[in-house]
Design an enzyme around this catalytic site. Sequence first.
Site, PDB file in Angstrom:
ATOM      1  CD  GLU A 162      -2.800  -1.406   2.140  1.00 24.85           C
ATOM      2  OE1 GLU A 162      -2.948  -0.525   3.564  1.00 24.85           O
ATOM      3  OE2 GLU A 162      -3.946  -1.818   2.924  1.00 24.85           O
ATOM      4  CG  ASN A 204      -0.966  -7.131  -1.473  1.00 25.10           C
ATOM      5  OD1 ASN A 204      -1.522  -7.628  -2.902  1.00 25.10           O
ATOM      6  ND2 ASN A 204      -1.669  -6.734  -0.034  1.00 25.10           N
ATOM      7  CG  HIS A 241     -10.715  -5.739   0.734  1.00 19.25           C
ATOM      8  ND1 HIS A 241      -9.863  -6.713   1.422  1.00 19.25           N
ATOM      9  CD2 HIS A 241      -8.501  -4.811   0.895  1.00 19.25           C
ATOM     10  CE1 HIS A 241      -8.883  -7.018   2.079  1.00 19.25           C
ATOM     11  NE2 HIS A 241      -7.953  -6.086   1.397  1.00 19.25           N
ATOM     12  CD  GLU A 270      -4.505  -7.812   1.383  1.00 21.16           C
ATOM     13  OE1 GLU A 270      -5.965  -6.650   2.305  1.00 21.16           O
ATOM     14  OE2 GLU A 270      -3.491  -7.492   1.204  1.00 21.16           O
ATOM     15  CG  ASP A 272     -13.049  -8.404   1.118  1.00 20.20           C
ATOM     16  OD1 ASP A 272     -12.795  -7.888   0.642  1.00 20.20           O
ATOM     17  OD2 ASP A 272     -12.641  -8.622   2.570  1.00 20.20           O
TER      18      ASP A 272
HETATM   19  O1  G3I Z   1      -6.353  -8.901  18.691  1.00 27.46           O
HETATM   20  C1  G3I Z   1      -6.808  -7.135  19.156  1.00 27.46           C
HETATM   21  C2  G3I Z   1      -7.667  -7.389  20.940  1.00 27.46           C
HETATM   22  O2  G3I Z   1      -6.916  -8.281  21.328  1.00 27.46           O
HETATM   23  C3  G3I Z   1      -8.127  -5.935  20.939  1.00 27.46           C
HETATM   24  O3  G3I Z   1      -8.933  -6.268  22.236  1.00 27.46           O
HETATM   25  C4  G3I Z   1      -8.891  -4.954  19.620  1.00 27.46           C
HETATM   26  C5  G3I Z   1      -9.160  -3.562  20.327  1.00 27.46           C
HETATM   27  O4  G3I Z   1      -8.873  -2.538  19.564  1.00 27.46           O
HETATM   28  O5  G3I Z   1      -8.284  -5.252  18.378  1.00 27.46           O
HETATM   29  C6  G3I Z   1      -7.776  -6.508  18.347  1.00 27.46           C
HETATM   30  O6  G3I Z   1      -6.761  -6.259  17.500  1.00 27.46           O
HETATM   31  C7  G3I Z   1      -7.101  -6.121  15.513  1.00 27.46           C
HETATM   32  C8  G3I Z   1      -6.999  -7.001  14.753  1.00 27.46           C
HETATM   33  O7  G3I Z   1      -7.039  -6.744  13.447  1.00 27.46           O
HETATM   34  C9  G3I Z   1      -6.953  -8.525  14.798  1.00 27.46           C
HETATM   35  O8  G3I Z   1      -8.743  -7.922  14.604  1.00 27.46           O
HETATM   36  C10 G3I Z   1      -6.788  -4.437  15.572  1.00 27.46           C
HETATM   37  O9  G3I Z   1      -7.372  -3.791  16.931  1.00 27.46           O
HETATM   38  C11 G3I Z   1      -7.039  -4.447  14.166  1.00 27.46           C
HETATM   39  O10 G3I Z   1      -6.704  -2.710  13.907  1.00 27.46           O
HETATM   40  C12 G3I Z   1      -6.789  -5.066  13.056  1.00 27.46           C
HETATM   41  O11 G3I Z   1      -6.694  -5.323  11.829  1.00 27.46           O
HETATM   42  C13 G3I Z   1      -6.690  -5.390  10.830  1.00 27.46           C
HETATM   43  C14 G3I Z   1      -6.403  -4.436   9.685  1.00 27.46           C
HETATM   44  O12 G3I Z   1      -5.799  -5.204   8.671  1.00 27.46           O
HETATM   45  C15 G3I Z   1      -5.187  -3.923  10.499  1.00 27.46           C
HETATM   46  O13 G3I Z   1      -3.677  -3.962  10.129  1.00 27.46           O
HETATM   47  C16 G3I Z   1      -7.358  -6.915  10.283  1.00 27.46           C
HETATM   48  O14 G3I Z   1      -7.968  -7.840  10.964  1.00 27.46           O
HETATM   49  C17 G3I Z   1      -6.713  -7.377   8.591  1.00 27.46           C
HETATM   50  O15 G3I Z   1      -8.558  -7.969   8.043  1.00 27.46           O
HETATM   51  C18 G3I Z   1      -6.414  -5.954   7.978  1.00 27.46           C
HETATM   52  O16 G3I Z   1      -6.213  -6.693   6.452  1.00 27.46           O
HETATM   53  C19 G3I Z   1      -5.536  -4.932   5.868  1.00 27.46           C
HETATM   54  C20 G3I Z   1      -4.315  -6.493   5.083  1.00 27.46           C
HETATM   55  O17 G3I Z   1      -3.642  -5.978   5.720  1.00 27.46           O
HETATM   56  C21 G3I Z   1      -3.445  -4.826   3.714  1.00 27.46           C
HETATM   57  N1  G3I Z   1      -5.089  -5.055   2.584  1.00 27.46           N
HETATM   58  C22 G3I Z   1      -6.100  -4.248   4.211  1.00 27.46           C
HETATM   59  C23 G3I Z   1      -6.821  -5.517   5.034  1.00 27.46           C
HETATM   60  C24 G3I Z   1      -8.192  -4.996   5.596  1.00 27.46           C
HETATM   61  O18 G3I Z   1      -8.093  -3.639   6.416  1.00 27.46           O
END
Ligand code: G3I
Length: 447
Positions: A162, A204, A241, A270, A272
Site C-alpha cells: 500500500e 501489494n 476488496h 485479499e 472479499d
Molecule cells: O487482537 C486485538 C484485540 O486483542 C483487541 O482487543 C482489539 C481492540 O482494538 O484489537 C485486536 O486487534 C485488531 C486486529 O485486527 C485483530 O482483530 C486490530 O485492532 C485491528 O487493527 C486489526 O485489523 C486488521 C487490519 O488489517 C489492520 O492491520 C484486520 O484484522 C486485517 O484484516 C486488515 O487486513 C488488511 C491487510 O493487512 C492489508 N490490506 C487491507 C486489509 C483490510 O484492512
Amino acid sequence: MTLTPKSVARISLVSSLVLAAAGAAVLAAAPASGAASTLGAAAQQSGRYFGTAVAANKLGDSTYVGILNREFDMVTAENEMKMDATEPNQNQFSYGNADRIVNQARNQGKRVRGHALAWHSQQPGWMQNMSGTALRNAMLNHVTQVATYYRGKIYAWDVVNEAFADGSSGGRRDSNLQRTGNDWIEAAFRAARAADPGAKLCYNDYNTDNWSHAKTQGVYRMVQDFRSRGVPIDCVGFQAHFNSGNPVPSNYHTTLQNFAALGVDVQITELDIEGSGSSQAQQYQGVTQACLAVARCTGITVWGIRDTDSWRASGTPLLFDGSGNKKAAYTSVLNALNNGTGGTTPPTSTTTTTSNPGGGGCTATYSEGEKWNDRFNGNVTVTGTDNWIVTVTVSSPQRIIATWNTSASWDSANVMTARPNGNGNTFGFTVQHGGNWNWPSVSCRVA
Ligand code: G3I
C-alpha cells in the site's frame, strides 16, 4: 442471450457476469461429475492456488480449521506477520503467532504467502516516530531479519504494501517510509531478495483493480521501471476488496493482463466482495474468470473464511456464512474454477493464421492462447509498421468479450477493428466461442 458489440467493447467482465445471471442454474448446480469438489483442488487443475487469510487465534475453532484444511491450499497470516507483530521492540523479534499459522499450513501441505514486510501502517510504536537514515536502516533490518527467519517457507512475500496514494495523483502515499527517499521500495525488494532468494517478491495494494484509475497506472509505471532496471520484483498483488461503492471493474481482466505483460505474476491477494445471494456470486465468478483468463494470474486468496471472520463482517463478504455453510458465492467460484480448466479438448483449429491482403505494408499473425470450455484467448502480432489497423473477424456464434493492448471498435457483432494503444504491436482478445472453435481471421493495413 445477445451482447451488442458496444457493450462487449465497454464491459468485458460485466458481460461474463451478465451471462452468469442468465444462467442462474449454473450458480446453484453441483460441480459436474469428475470436477474438483474443493476450491484448492479446483484451482490446482490449472496450476493455480486458492488461499485464505488465517487468524492465529481461530486455530482452536474446529469449524474454522475444518474448512481451512478442506478447501484451501495457500495461507496468508491476516495480521501475525506484520511489522508490529514480528518486531514489537526494536531488534526483538516475535514469531509465535506467525509460526502457529505457518506450521499449521505446512503440516497440512499448504503453501504460505508472507504479509507484509514493509508498510506505512501497523508499524510498532518504536518505528512510528523514526525518520531518515535510522528509519531506513530499521526497515531494511526488519525485512532482512523476517525474510531470513522464514527463508524457504514462503511462496511469495508482500515486500511492500500500500505505498501508493488514493485519488488522482498516481503518486506515492506520504509516510515516514516514503520520506526516507523514493528508493525505499526498491531497497526493500533488494533486501528481501538477498534474504530469501527462493521467495517470489510482490508489491501489494488496493484500489488498483481498475485499469483507468490513476493509482493503478502509478503502480504499473513503478513495476515497469523496476523491470527495466532489474529491481527484483516477481509479482503484483491485487487486494480486491470490493463493495457497492467500489465494485469489480469491468476492465479487471485488462488490468491483470497488462501487469502480467510486464513479466510479473499477478495474484489476487485479499479478495472479499460485500453483498449476498446471486449478485455477490456473479461478482465472485467474474473475478475468478478474470484470473483464469490470464496465464500469469497464479492464484486467488480470499480475506477470511466465514463472513463472521471478516474484517468487515457486517458486509458478509466471504464464501462461507457464519455457521460455515457454503454460500452461493462459494459455488460460483468452484464452478468457475472447474469450468476454467477444461474437461473437453477443443478441436484443432481450422482457419488461417496470417494475412497481408494486397501487400499493404504489414502482416498480422494470429496465435492461439489459453482455451477453456466456454472461451479462448488469441494474440495478434503485427510486423511491418507501428501504425496499423487490424481487422479481426470471428464467426457466429463467437463473440469477442475482452481485449488487451489495443484500442478496439466494432464494425458489426463479428468484426472488430483494432488499433495501437501505445502498448506495442502485440494485442490480444478473448472469444466466447459458443462451441465454434475456429480461429478468427485477421488482416492488417497501414493507417
Ligand atoms: O487482537 C486485538 C484485540 O486483542 C483487541 O482487543 C482489539 C481492540 O482494538 O484489537 C485486536 O486487534 C485488531 C486486529 O485486527 C485483530 O482483530 C486490530 O485492532 C485491528 O487493527 C486489526 O485489523 C486488521 C487490519 O488489517 C489492520 O492491520 C484486520 O484484522 C486485517 O484484516 C486488515 O487486513 C488488511 C491487510 O493487512 C492489508 N490490506 C487491507 C486489509 C483490510 O484492512
